[in-house]
Design a protein around this motif. Structure first.
Motif, PDB file in Angstrom:
ATOM      1  N   SER A  64      39.403  37.681   9.917  1.00 20.14           N
ATOM      2  CA  SER A  64      39.340  36.993  10.033  1.00 20.14           C
ATOM      3  C   SER A  64      40.314  35.658   9.439  1.00 20.14           C
ATOM      4  O   SER A  64      40.175  35.816   8.056  1.00 20.14           O
ATOM      5  CB  SER A  64      38.036  36.788   8.067  1.00 20.14           C
ATOM      6  N   ASP A  94      44.583  40.234   6.095  1.00 21.56           N
ATOM      7  CA  ASP A  94      44.066  41.965   6.005  1.00 21.56           C
ATOM      8  C   ASP A  94      42.933  42.583   6.401  1.00 21.56           C
ATOM      9  O   ASP A  94      41.810  43.197   6.535  1.00 21.56           O
ATOM     10  CB  ASP A  94      43.601  42.994   4.324  1.00 21.56           C
ATOM     11  N   GLY A  95      42.408  41.513   7.510  1.00 16.95           N
ATOM     12  CA  GLY A  95      41.241  41.814   8.511  1.00 16.95           C
ATOM     13  C   GLY A  95      41.516  40.834   9.372  1.00 16.95           C
ATOM     14  O   GLY A  95      42.022  39.791   9.880  1.00 16.95           O
ATOM     15  N   ARG A 124      44.385  49.594   3.966  1.00 10.58           N
ATOM     16  CA  ARG A 124      44.678  47.600   4.588  1.00 10.58           C
ATOM     17  C   ARG A 124      45.904  48.187   5.961  1.00 10.58           C
ATOM     18  O   ARG A 124      46.111  48.919   6.564  1.00 10.58           O
ATOM     19  CB  ARG A 124      45.895  48.268   3.183  1.00 10.58           C
ATOM     20  N   ARG A 126      35.885  48.153   9.612  1.00 12.33           N
ATOM     21  CA  ARG A 126      35.392  46.333   8.760  1.00 12.33           C
ATOM     22  C   ARG A 126      34.875  46.647   9.999  1.00 12.33           C
ATOM     23  O   ARG A 126      33.912  45.938  11.157  1.00 12.33           O
ATOM     24  CB  ARG A 126      35.890  45.783   8.873  1.00 12.33           C
ATOM     25  N   GLN A 151      39.252  42.329  15.402  1.00 12.50           N
ATOM     26  CA  GLN A 151      37.714  43.283  14.985  1.00 12.50           C
ATOM     27  C   GLN A 151      37.677  44.403  15.774  1.00 12.50           C
ATOM     28  O   GLN A 151      36.943  45.022  15.287  1.00 12.50           O
ATOM     29  CB  GLN A 151      36.976  41.674  15.752  1.00 12.50           C
ATOM     30  N   LEU A 186      39.698  47.319  14.831  1.00 12.37           N
ATOM     31  CA  LEU A 186      38.773  48.109  13.618  1.00 12.37           C
ATOM     32  C   LEU A 186      37.573  48.283  13.422  1.00 12.37           C
ATOM     33  O   LEU A 186      37.261  49.536  12.842  1.00 12.37           O
ATOM     34  CB  LEU A 186      38.568  46.096  12.371  1.00 12.37           C
TER      35      LEU A 186
END
Length: 71
Positions: free
Chosen positions: A43, A40-41, A5, A71, A62, A65
């Motif tokens: 998007s 949590d990303g 997370r 991701r 992104q 990550l």
């Protein structure tokens, strides 16, 4: 990251050449950070009036990550 997370997002330094752009970024970055943590990303929804900042922020998150292979 903690247990897959996102627990924190930071921007080391953001300097723009234009004072108006700097003001927009200064207001948008905390909102974008909150959205990333909630989603949590990467998007996330953009901040109205800060389209370029929003897109760059999401792309950077992104990329981070991806670098972590998460991701």
């Amino acid at each position: 990251m903690s247990r897959n997370r996102i627990t924190n997002v930071t921007v080391p330094a953001l300097q723009t050449a234009d004072p108006t752009s700097q003001q927009i970024a200064d207001q948008a970055i905390p909102m974008l950070r909150s959205e990333v943590l909630a989603a949590d990303g990467a998007s996330i929804n953009g901040v109205s009036g800060a389209t370029f900042t929003s897109e760059a922020y999401a792309t950077s998150v992104q990329a981070a990550l991806d670098k972590l292979h998460l991701r």
